[in-house]
Write a protein that holds these residues in place. Structure first.
Motif, PDB file in Angstrom:
ATOM      1  N   GLY A  10       0.832  -1.204   0.000  1.00  0.00           N
ATOM      2  CA  GLY A  10       0.000   0.000   0.000  1.00  0.00           C
ATOM      3  C   GLY A  10       0.863   1.248   0.000  1.00  0.00           C
ATOM      4  O   GLY A  10       1.718   1.408   0.886  1.00  0.00           O
ATOM      5  N   ALA A  11       0.651   2.137  -0.994  1.00  0.00           N
ATOM      6  CA  ALA A  11       1.443   3.373  -1.093  1.00  0.00           C
ATOM      7  C   ALA A  11       0.590   4.597  -0.794  1.00  0.00           C
ATOM      8  O   ALA A  11       0.717   5.633  -1.441  1.00  0.00           O
ATOM      9  CB  ALA A  11       2.083   3.478  -2.473  1.00  0.00           C
ATOM     10  N   ASP A  33       1.802  -1.426  -4.711  1.00  0.00           N
ATOM     11  CA  ASP A  33       0.432  -0.901  -4.720  1.00  0.00           C
ATOM     12  C   ASP A  33      -0.282  -1.309  -6.014  1.00  0.00           C
ATOM     13  O   ASP A  33       0.328  -1.399  -7.077  1.00  0.00           O
ATOM     14  CB  ASP A  33       0.437   0.636  -4.601  1.00  0.00           C
ATOM     15  N   GLY A  41      -5.493   6.353  -3.285  1.00  0.00           N
ATOM     16  CA  GLY A  41      -6.665   5.774  -2.610  1.00  0.00           C
ATOM     17  C   GLY A  41      -7.317   6.832  -1.730  1.00  0.00           C
ATOM     18  O   GLY A  41      -7.559   7.971  -2.157  1.00  0.00           O
ATOM     19  N   THR A  42      -7.582   6.481  -0.478  1.00  0.00           N
ATOM     20  CA  THR A  42      -8.242   7.409   0.444  1.00  0.00           C
ATOM     21  C   THR A  42      -7.401   8.666   0.687  1.00  0.00           C
ATOM     22  O   THR A  42      -7.926   9.721   1.032  1.00  0.00           O
ATOM     23  CB  THR A  42      -8.511   6.703   1.792  1.00  0.00           C
ATOM     24  N   GLY A  48      -7.102  17.652   4.775  1.00  0.00           N
ATOM     25  CA  GLY A  48      -5.800  18.245   5.064  1.00  0.00           C
ATOM     26  C   GLY A  48      -5.577  18.662   6.511  1.00  0.00           C
ATOM     27  O   GLY A  48      -4.561  19.267   6.838  1.00  0.00           O
ATOM     28  N   MET A  49      -6.507  18.308   7.395  1.00  0.00           N
ATOM     29  CA  MET A  49      -6.339  18.756   8.786  1.00  0.00           C
ATOM     30  C   MET A  49      -5.471  17.774   9.566  1.00  0.00           C
ATOM     31  O   MET A  49      -5.711  16.566   9.546  1.00  0.00           O
ATOM     32  CB  MET A  49      -7.710  18.891   9.463  1.00  0.00           C
ATOM     33  N   HIS A  51      -5.204  17.046  12.893  1.00  0.00           N
ATOM     34  CA  HIS A  51      -6.067  17.459  14.002  1.00  0.00           C
ATOM     35  C   HIS A  51      -6.167  16.410  15.121  1.00  0.00           C
ATOM     36  O   HIS A  51      -7.188  15.721  15.240  1.00  0.00           O
ATOM     37  CB  HIS A  51      -7.463  17.840  13.500  1.00  0.00           C
ATOM     38  N   ALA A 179       0.208  -3.284  -9.410  1.00  0.00           N
ATOM     39  CA  ALA A 179       0.254  -4.696  -8.995  1.00  0.00           C
ATOM     40  C   ALA A 179      -1.161  -5.095  -8.567  1.00  0.00           C
ATOM     41  O   ALA A 179      -1.522  -5.004  -7.392  1.00  0.00           O
ATOM     42  CB  ALA A 179       1.244  -4.854  -7.850  1.00  0.00           C
ATOM     43  N   THR A 208      -0.497  -2.146   4.830  1.00  0.00           N
ATOM     44  CA  THR A 208      -0.981  -0.761   5.002  1.00  0.00           C
ATOM     45  C   THR A 208      -1.883  -0.457   3.804  1.00  0.00           C
ATOM     46  O   THR A 208      -1.752   0.589   3.164  1.00  0.00           O
ATOM     47  CB  THR A 208       0.191   0.250   5.014  1.00  0.00           C
ATOM     48  N   ALA A 209      -2.784  -1.367   3.515  1.00  0.00           N
ATOM     49  CA  ALA A 209      -3.567  -1.266   2.274  1.00  0.00           C
ATOM     50  C   ALA A 209      -4.932  -0.629   2.508  1.00  0.00           C
ATOM     51  O   ALA A 209      -5.841  -0.805   1.690  1.00  0.00           O
ATOM     52  CB  ALA A 209      -3.699  -2.635   1.632  1.00  0.00           C
ATOM     53  N   LEU A 216      -6.273  -8.741   1.822  1.00  0.00           N
ATOM     54  CA  LEU A 216      -4.888  -9.230   1.768  1.00  0.00           C
ATOM     55  C   LEU A 216      -4.597 -10.145   2.958  1.00  0.00           C
ATOM     56  O   LEU A 216      -4.011 -11.213   2.814  1.00  0.00           O
ATOM     57  CB  LEU A 216      -3.907  -8.051   1.756  1.00  0.00           C
ATOM     58  N   TRP A 302     -14.771  14.111  -6.016  1.00  0.00           N
ATOM     59  CA  TRP A 302     -14.096  12.847  -5.645  1.00  0.00           C
ATOM     60  C   TRP A 302     -14.912  12.160  -4.563  1.00  0.00           C
ATOM     61  O   TRP A 302     -15.513  12.838  -3.711  1.00  0.00           O
ATOM     62  CB  TRP A 302     -12.711  13.229  -5.129  1.00  0.00           C
ATOM     63  N   ARG A 306     -13.140   5.544   3.860  1.00  0.00           N
ATOM     64  CA  ARG A 306     -12.098   5.532   4.884  1.00  0.00           C
ATOM     65  C   ARG A 306     -12.040   4.139   5.525  1.00  0.00           C
ATOM     66  O   ARG A 306     -13.091   3.563   5.799  1.00  0.00           O
ATOM     67  CB  ARG A 306     -12.419   6.515   6.010  1.00  0.00           C
ATOM     68  N   PRO A 307     -10.836   3.636   5.815  1.00  0.00           N
ATOM     69  CA  PRO A 307     -10.738   2.382   6.566  1.00  0.00           C
ATOM     70  C   PRO A 307     -10.940   2.659   8.062  1.00  0.00           C
ATOM     71  O   PRO A 307     -10.125   3.326   8.680  1.00  0.00           O
ATOM     72  CB  PRO A 307      -9.307   1.909   6.283  1.00  0.00           C
ATOM     73  N   TRP A 335      -4.352  11.186   8.097  1.00  0.00           N
ATOM     74  CA  TRP A 335      -3.326  12.199   7.775  1.00  0.00           C
ATOM     75  C   TRP A 335      -2.661  12.651   9.069  1.00  0.00           C
ATOM     76  O   TRP A 335      -1.449  12.789   9.172  1.00  0.00           O
ATOM     77  CB  TRP A 335      -3.986  13.328   7.001  1.00  0.00           C
TER      78      TRP A 335
HETATM   79  C1  LIG Z   1     -13.244  12.958   2.640  1.00  0.00           C
HETATM   80  C2  LIG Z   1     -12.128  12.616   3.592  1.00  0.00           C
HETATM   81  C3  LIG Z   1     -11.548  13.619   4.348  1.00  0.00           C
HETATM   82  C4  LIG Z   1     -10.527  13.302   5.263  1.00  0.00           C
HETATM   83  N1  LIG Z   1      -9.945  14.296   5.973  1.00  0.00           N
HETATM   84  C5  LIG Z   1      -8.940  14.002   6.847  1.00  0.00           C
HETATM   85  C6  LIG Z   1      -8.304  15.049   7.588  1.00  0.00           C
HETATM   86  O1  LIG Z   1      -8.580  16.225   7.429  1.00  0.00           O
HETATM   87  N2  LIG Z   1      -7.362  14.688   8.497  1.00  0.00           N
HETATM   88  C7  LIG Z   1      -7.004  13.391   8.706  1.00  0.00           C
HETATM   89  O2  LIG Z   1      -6.173  13.127   9.580  1.00  0.00           O
HETATM   90  N3  LIG Z   1      -7.540  12.386   7.969  1.00  0.00           N
HETATM   91  C8  LIG Z   1      -8.500  12.662   7.050  1.00  0.00           C
HETATM   92  N4  LIG Z   1      -9.086  11.671   6.316  1.00  0.00           N
HETATM   93  C9  LIG Z   1      -8.633  10.295   6.543  1.00  0.00           C
HETATM   94  C10 LIG Z   1      -7.364   9.938   5.778  1.00  0.00           C
HETATM   95  O3  LIG Z   1      -7.399  10.497   4.482  1.00  0.00           O
HETATM   96  C11 LIG Z   1      -7.237   8.410   5.708  1.00  0.00           C
HETATM   97  O4  LIG Z   1      -7.290   7.871   7.022  1.00  0.00           O
HETATM   98  C12 LIG Z   1      -5.907   8.020   5.089  1.00  0.00           C
HETATM   99  O5  LIG Z   1      -5.782   8.579   3.803  1.00  0.00           O
HETATM  100  C13 LIG Z   1      -5.786   6.508   4.998  1.00  0.00           C
HETATM  101  O6  LIG Z   1      -4.516   6.237   4.441  1.00  0.00           O
HETATM  102  P1  LIG Z   1      -4.085   4.752   4.114  1.00  0.00           P
HETATM  103  O7  LIG Z   1      -2.683   4.799   3.642  1.00  0.00           O
HETATM  104  O8  LIG Z   1      -4.445   3.873   5.261  1.00  0.00           O
HETATM  105  O9  LIG Z   1      -5.102   4.310   2.932  1.00  0.00           O
HETATM  106  P2  LIG Z   1      -5.004   4.633   1.380  1.00  0.00           P
HETATM  107  O10 LIG Z   1      -4.602   6.014   1.107  1.00  0.00           O
HETATM  108  O11 LIG Z   1      -6.286   4.166   0.780  1.00  0.00           O
HETATM  109  O12 LIG Z   1      -3.823   3.703   0.885  1.00  0.00           O
HETATM  110  C14 LIG Z   1      -3.962   2.300   0.761  1.00  0.00           C
HETATM  111  C15 LIG Z   1      -3.298   1.873  -0.519  1.00  0.00           C
HETATM  112  O13 LIG Z   1      -3.321   0.440  -0.577  1.00  0.00           O
HETATM  113  C16 LIG Z   1      -3.557   0.063  -1.891  1.00  0.00           C
HETATM  114  N5  LIG Z   1      -4.145  -1.287  -1.917  1.00  0.00           N
HETATM  115  C17 LIG Z   1      -5.330  -1.676  -1.402  1.00  0.00           C
HETATM  116  N6  LIG Z   1      -5.519  -2.992  -1.616  1.00  0.00           N
HETATM  117  C18 LIG Z   1      -4.434  -3.428  -2.297  1.00  0.00           C
HETATM  118  C19 LIG Z   1      -4.054  -4.693  -2.821  1.00  0.00           C
HETATM  119  N7  LIG Z   1      -4.825  -5.783  -2.680  1.00  0.00           N
HETATM  120  N8  LIG Z   1      -2.879  -4.795  -3.470  1.00  0.00           N
HETATM  121  C20 LIG Z   1      -2.084  -3.703  -3.617  1.00  0.00           C
HETATM  122  N9  LIG Z   1      -2.388  -2.476  -3.141  1.00  0.00           N
HETATM  123  C21 LIG Z   1      -3.551  -2.347  -2.478  1.00  0.00           C
HETATM  124  C22 LIG Z   1      -4.490   1.110  -2.455  1.00  0.00           C
HETATM  125  O14 LIG Z   1      -4.383   1.181  -3.865  1.00  0.00           O
HETATM  126  C23 LIG Z   1      -4.016   2.377  -1.756  1.00  0.00           C
HETATM  127  O15 LIG Z   1      -3.114   3.124  -2.547  1.00  0.00           O
HETATM  128  C24 LIG Z   1     -10.090  11.963   5.404  1.00  0.00           C
HETATM  129  C25 LIG Z   1     -10.667  10.951   4.611  1.00  0.00           C
HETATM  130  C26 LIG Z   1     -11.668  11.271   3.706  1.00  0.00           C
HETATM  131  C27 LIG Z   1     -12.274  10.189   2.860  1.00  0.00           C
END
Ligand SMILES: Cc1cc2nc3c(=O)[nH]c(=O)nc-3n(C[C@H](O)[C@H](O)[C@H](O)COP(=O)(O)OP(=O)(O)OC[C@H]3O[C@@H](n4cnc5c(N)ncnc54)[C@H](O)[C@@H]3O)c2cc1C
Length: 362
Positions: A10-11, A33, A41-42, A48-49, A51, A179, A208-209, A216, A302, A306-307, A335
């Motif tokens: 996961g990137a 990824d 992804g998410t 951007g907070m 917080h 991938a 970290t997906a 996975l 968009w 969220r996980p 974030w």
């Molecule tokens: C509308 C919105 C507003 C938000 N605002 C805030 C904020 O202001 N402050 C804050 O702290 N948080 C905020 N968040 C939350 C934050 O954006 C997420 O918690 C965070 O982006 C999650 O990151 P991650 O790396 O866990 O997931 P992701 O960014 O989704 O990364 C996971 C990656 O894994 C990859 N993946 C998944 N399955 C597979 C697989 N089987 N094989 C290979 N790759 C795979 C995906 O392609 C993806 O790139 C917000 C979320 C949303 C939706």
């Protein structure tokens, strides 16, 4: 000492910050990824907070009838999340400075229905160590009652993720994109991954997906439950005249969304279970009709999910399988928590730190 080879699946923000902290501690890291680049992804278009003030869970467990033990567990989850959020914020701000991001105004604001509610929130935030001011400001809170969190910060998560990915590549971290159908299995020395016929092996594996993590993990017979909760975003170009724009991101409690001004755009984003970006626009026209009337056509819309872990705080943890680790389930806090979560996991994996605050039982 032999170098540990670690694969991070996961990137997004979590994968990138985990790779960063692992590489800093001497590991050879590969990030894999399914998508074609970092933060697609998410992490693509969040509010951007940074917080720590919002560490309290947004559910799903708050939807059900709450027993005393539930309330205690929620309070515990919130206070450990505030601690991690503060640590994370410090690392993140230092990293942003190192990568050349200009400093942004401090603070985040939360609009509330009335002053009594704002004062009640101020008291409950104090219980988990969050500094809060009650305000009613003609510009920053559009004349509405609000809580101001002076210790919160903000920044563009995706731009940060892309800059960090470039920096990691220069430092020797390998990135494998597109991938789509990675198959995982254990072998005698660690793990073996088949990504469309290309075989990778590693000593340790980190999942970290985000919302893809349970699938996975299930390949290795590890069961994780996440609730995926949708949100949306609408980006607008910045008008020339910005004198009456709020100085920091503003959250709306009712819609669980925020208005954030980035260097090149204004973003409305958030919602809890919301899938139609038009609802965000309608709500912000109610809150800030003057500002909204000056925005042009949206640049983009968009939606994403969220996980969300069911325990009110993320999973940053070993699993029942030696060498298999998880860093996910951050919900609305990803974030804010990414840099601290990456550091914590790397300390557990490579420096023997024991920390059960974010344990995953699978
Ligand atoms: C509308 C919105 C507003 C938000 N605002 C805030 C904020 O202001 N402050 C804050 O702290 N948080 C905020 N968040 C939350 C934050 O954006 C997420 O918690 C965070 O982006 C999650 O990151 P991650 O790396 O866990 O997931 P992701 O960014 O989704 O990364 C996971 C990656 O894994 C990859 N993946 C998944 N399955 C597979 C697989 N089987 N094989 C290979 N790759 C795979 C995906 O392609 C993806 O790139 C917000 C979320 C949303 C939706």
């Amino acid at each position: 000492m032999t170098t540990q080879h670690i694969i991070v699946m996961g990137a997004g923000l979590m994968g990138l910050c985990t790779a960063d902290a692992l590489e800093e501690r001497g590991a050879a890291v590969t990030v894999i990824d399914a998508r074609s680049g970092p933060c697609e992804g998410t992490s693509f278009s969040n509010s951007g907070m940074i917080h720590p003030s919002q560490a309290k869970s947004w559910g799903p467990q708050t939807q059900k009838r709450r027993l005393k033990s539930d309330i205690e567990a929620e309070l515990y989850a919130a206070s450990v999340t505030v601690d991690l959020g503060e640590r994370s914020k410090t690392i993140l701000l230092a990293k942003m400075e190192q990568l050349g991001f200009p400093e942004r105004a401090s603070g985040c604001l939360q609009i509330l229905p009335d002053l009594d509610t704002a004062r009640a929130i101020q008291a409950s935030q104090k219980a988990i160590g969050v500094r809060t001011e009650v305000i009613m400001d003609p510009i920053d809170s559009f004349g509405l009652p609000a809580c101001r969190y002076p210790d919160d910060r903000s920044g563009d998560a995706r731009l940060f993720g892309c800059a960090l990915e470039k920096d990691l590549s220069k430092r020797g971290v390998e990135f494998v994109y597109d991938a789509k159908d990675v198959r995982l299995r254990r072998d005698e020395t660690g793990f073996r991954l088949n990504a469309g016929g290309v075989i990778f092996s590693c000593d340790q594996l980190v999942i970290t997906a985000g919302t893809g993590s349970p699938d996975l993990l299930s390949q290795l017979d590890v069961r994780m439950i996440l609730t995926n909760i949708s949100g949306a975003a609408v980006d607008f170009p910045l008008p020339n005249e910005q004198d009456d724009f709020p100085s920091c991101p503003v959250m709306d409690t009712q819609s669980r969304s925020a208005l954030t001004i980035f260097s090149d755009r204004l973003r409305l984003s958030g919602g809890w279970g919301l899938t139609d970006p038009a609802e965000l626009v309608a709500r912000w026209i109610e809150i800030a009709p003057g500002l909204m009337s000056r925005l042009g056509k949206p640049l983009s819309t968009w939606t994403s999910k969220r996980p969300v872990s069911p325990v009110g705080r993320p999973y940053i943890s070993p699993t029942s399988i030696p060498g298999l680790w998880v860093n996910t389930g951050h919900g609305h806090m990803g974030w804010t928590l990414c840099a601290g979560s990456g550091e914590l996991l790397a300390e557990m994996m490579l420096e023997g730190r024991e920390d059960k605050r974010f344990a995953f039982a699978g």
